[in-house]
Design an enzyme around this catalytic site. Structure first.
Site, mmCIF file in Angstrom:
data_model
loop_
_atom_site.group_PDB
_atom_site.id
_atom_site.type_symbol
_atom_site.label_atom_id
_atom_site.label_comp_id
_atom_site.label_asym_id
_atom_site.label_seq_id
_atom_site.Cartn_x
_atom_site.Cartn_y
_atom_site.Cartn_z
ATOM 1 N N TYR A 113 -17.430 -4.736 43.550
ATOM 2 C CA TYR A 113 -16.779 -5.824 42.841
ATOM 3 C C TYR A 113 -15.484 -6.256 43.510
ATOM 4 C CZ TYR A 113 -14.156 -1.833 41.049
ATOM 5 O OH TYR A 113 -13.410 -0.686 40.952
ATOM 6 N N CYS A 137 2.702 -12.757 30.169
ATOM 7 C CA CYS A 137 2.689 -12.195 31.512
ATOM 8 C C CYS A 137 4.107 -12.026 32.036
ATOM 9 C CB CYS A 137 1.898 -13.096 32.457
ATOM 10 S SG CYS A 137 1.853 -12.485 34.149
ATOM 11 N N CYS A 150 0.924 -15.500 40.178
ATOM 12 C CA CYS A 150 -0.256 -15.347 39.320
ATOM 13 C C CYS A 150 -1.377 -14.757 40.149
ATOM 14 C CB CYS A 150 -0.681 -16.695 38.735
ATOM 15 S SG CYS A 150 -2.200 -16.616 37.747
ATOM 16 N N LYS A 180 -3.978 7.144 33.236
ATOM 17 C CA LYS A 180 -4.776 5.940 33.001
ATOM 18 C C LYS A 180 -5.957 5.902 33.977
ATOM 19 C CE LYS A 180 -0.991 3.212 31.094
ATOM 20 N NZ LYS A 180 -0.188 1.966 31.182
ATOM 21 N N ASP A 202 -35.567 0.715 53.762
ATOM 22 C CA ASP A 202 -34.294 0.242 54.298
ATOM 23 C C ASP A 202 -33.383 1.400 54.676
ATOM 24 O OD1 ASP A 202 -32.223 -1.887 54.760
ATOM 25 O OD2 ASP A 202 -31.234 -0.781 53.152
ATOM 26 N N ARG A 207 4.613 -5.833 41.358
ATOM 27 C CA ARG A 207 3.555 -5.067 42.021
ATOM 28 C C ARG A 207 3.652 -5.326 43.525
ATOM 29 N NH1 ARG A 207 -0.692 -3.743 38.199
ATOM 30 N NH2 ARG A 207 -2.175 -3.633 39.925
ATOM 31 N N THR A 239 -1.388 2.550 41.655
ATOM 32 C CA THR A 239 -2.802 2.384 41.332
ATOM 33 C C THR A 239 -3.606 2.834 42.533
ATOM 34 O OG1 THR A 239 -2.410 0.530 39.826
ATOM 35 C CG2 THR A 239 -4.617 0.741 40.746
ATOM 36 N N MET A 258 -13.967 -9.350 36.972
ATOM 37 C CA MET A 258 -13.237 -10.563 37.342
ATOM 38 C C MET A 258 -13.660 -11.050 38.725
ATOM 39 S SD MET A 258 -9.364 -9.676 36.048
ATOM 40 C CE MET A 258 -9.298 -8.096 36.885
#
Length: 620
Positions: free
Chosen positions: A86, A315, A329, A215, A590, A73, A154, A249
């Site tokens: 996130y 992996c 990682c 996807k 606000d 990647r 992506t 995550m």
């Protein structure tokens, strides 16, 4: 992939060396010059694996646990045109100076090196890779590398529809599109930017150009979008999508909280209540996804279980950051700068030795993350998986997704009524905003309220003492353990007096911060669910329904807010309704404070409640 004779590879791998292994991984020495036991054991495992697997795969990309890293990647940029909650803080992240980022030639040099050693799949990431001006050229030049089978990307989808035809001609073979909600208002809330319809246009364009599956990555966060699981899955009935639900995550800047985590098994339980025929598909080698399919549906769904069931054992991924650091990682802190080596004139062999050393040090699993999870209490069970009212609400919304799928099939031509419904009346002079999706719901938010005193009714009179104070005058939480479970409903209201200027901007949806009514509505729903964390002596209540509605009052230049909450349990939900109304009012303030500080919040009050030993209450 450049093939080499097996004998030559094994000879190099098995050649004994005190200072280094065949992969270039350094072996720590004791003072007497003998390898340490840990390093020697790791080298022994690598040798044993390569003895048993004679395939000509690079020793440099094979770690001490026998994992062959054939997937790379590459981040093309640190920049992004969204600010997903996130992923990064609202103000963004400090950017690396342009001179320290990899150039196009450096990216291609590293890609060529890794492909030569056995990498057959490269995915381009970011930031947002499609904001890099030469992304099409990079894809085209990667496509020329012999042995590279897959080039993926992506993207958040904002620029996808415009660039995809060029990218496809250049050789792009796989697409992942990030999308965390099917509601335009919530999309703007999550990513802090507009662009929902651009993402949808990009997904449609990918389907039109023949990508299958397309996807769609959805990060599931408790209290934000877990109620849309069924909506996403419903899209796979008639569309070649692979909807991938990703467990939330932790990353720097996203203020990760275990309470926001919705586990794979919890999501699966929710989906099986709607589709008990859901069947698991065989897992592909080195896949991070657990794939499922509903019989008769064109697409499928998957779960990325990074938190609850890690996939470290299979992996096969390596990462190169935009500034040229190699990460073995995703959750590891150690990085090796390949950029510095390139710019220092390192040879191919020297680069491979450094890469091999880093791969050789890769751990069996991301230990730091697992320790964090072990220290965290279990996640709160999903309301949707156990409350019948919540399930009914989700099932009702499947029709919303079916309507969206129909629009997709028809070429994504939005009809005015549907668009108006999604935008929640954003262009209407008489704007109102409701969190309730039932078309039969009353569109009026606040009816005329007289100032008559409240008239309680019920079997028990009001208490003559404070229930949250003990006999010695200290604060105490009420024990509800012996109270029976009853159906509880409460409605509260608030009013925000804006003044003529701010009122006009809200009505016309012209505030620079965005749609004040939509954001306030979402804030009210969130606040209701977090009441016990805001009010110290409130019990946590598993709400089955929250409805926040806002309506403009042109005679007073005001926003009227009404919030209703429902639950079944031993304690009431009036605090949840009041908190929802109050926080929605604060959010309106606000959103508008940059225009005027002469804004008044008032009339926060309970309108009605039902259930409980003291009976019902109705303000008349």
């Amino acid at each position: 992939m450049a093939a080499r004779p097996v004998s030559r590879m094994l000879q190099r791998v098995l050649r004994s060396s005190v200072r280094s292994s065949s992969s270039g991984a350094p072996v720590t020495q004791h003072p007497h010059g003998e390898p340490s036991r840990t390093a020697a054991e790791g080298l022994s495992r690598r040798r044993q694996f390569l003895r048993e697997h004679g395939a000509p795969f690079s020793a440099f990309l094979t770690d001490s646990f026998g994992r062959q890293h054939s997937y790379l990647r590459i981040s093309l940029t640190e920049k992004c045109n969204l600010r997903c909650q996130y992923c990064m803080p609202e103000e963004g992240v400090p950017l690396t100076p342009k001179a320290d980022l990899l150039t196009t030639e450096e990216i291609l040099t590293l890609a060529r090196l890794f492909v030569k050693e056995g990498v057959d799949k490269i995915r381009l990431t970011g930031g947002e890779p499609l904001i890099r001006p030469d992304v099409v050229d990079i894809v085209a030049r990667l496509h020329q590398l012999e042995g590279l089978r897959t080039i993926g990307i992506t993207t958040n989808g904002i620029n996808l529809a415009r660039l995809l035809p060029q990218l496809q001609k250049a050789g792009l073979s796989a697409i992942n599109i990030s999308l965390d909600t099917l509601m335009p208002a919530k999309f703007e809330f999550i990513v802090r930017r507009k662009g929902f319809h651009k993402v949808m246009e990009g997904i449609h364009k990918a389907i039109e150009l023949g990508y299958s599956p397309v996807k769609v990555n959805c990060v599931v966060m408790r209290g934000l979008n877990e109620d849309e699981l069924l909506d996403f899955v419903a899209l796979t009935e008639g569309l070649p999508l692979d909807v991938r639900f990703i467990e939330y995550m932790p990353f720097d800047g996203n203020r990760w909280n275990f309470k926001k985590l919705v586990s794979y098994k919890e999501m699966l339980d929710t989906l099986r209540q709607r589709w008990p025929e859901l069947e698991k598909l065989p897992e592909e080698a080195s896949s991070t996804a657990k794939a499922f399919k509903i019989p008769g549906f064109q697409g499928q769904l998957s779960f990325i279980t990074s938190m609850s069931e890690h996939f470290c054992g299979t992996c096969n991924r390596l990462r190169i950051t935009a500034d040229g650091n190699l990460k073995v990682c995703l959750f590891g802190n150690s990085e090796v700068s390949l950029r510095d080596l390139l710019r220092a004139g390192a040879s191919e062999g020297e680069l491979l030795r450094i890469v091999g050393a880093a791969v050789g040090r890769k751990k069996r699993q991301h230990a730091e993350l697992l320790l964090m999870l072990q220290d965290s209490p279990p996640a709160i069970p999903s309301i949707s998986s156990q409350d019948p009212f919540r399930i009914q609400g989700i099932r009702h919304r499947v029709s919303f997704s079916n309507q969206m799928a129909t629009l997709w099939k028809g070429g994504w031509v939005l009809q005015t009524p549907v668009l108006a419904q999604w935008r929640l009346g954003s262009g209407c002079p008489q704007r109102h905003c409701s969190s309730h999706l039932d078309s039969n719901a009353n569109t009026k938010c606040l009816s005329a309220v007289s100032q008559a005193p409240a008239t309680p009714s019920g079997p028990l009179p009001p208490s003559d003492h404070l229930t949250h104070v003990d006999t010695e005058g200290r604060a105490a939480m009420v024990d509800v353990g012996r109270k029976p479970d009853t159906e509880r409903v409460a409605v509260a209201s608030a009013v925000v007096l804006l003044g003529p200027v701010a009122f006009r901007l809200v009505r016309e949806n012209q505030l620079k911060k965005g749609d004040a009514l939509v954001i306030a509505q979402l804030a009210g729903v969130q606040a209701a669910k977090l009441t016990s964390q805001l009010i110290p002596l409130c019990h946590h209540v598993a709400l089955s329904h929250v409805h926040v509605q806002l309506e403009l009052d042109s005679t007073r230049h005001a926003v009227g807010i009404q919030a209703s909450c429902r639950a079944r349990g031993p304690t009431g939900v009036e605090m949840e309704a009041l908190t929802a109304a109050a926080v929605a009012a604060l959010t309106v303030y606000d959103m508008c404070k940059g225009v005027s500080r002469d804004i008044v919040l008032g009339e926060i009050k309970l309108l009605s409640k039902t259930g409980g030993q003291r009976g019902d209450f109705q303000r008349t």
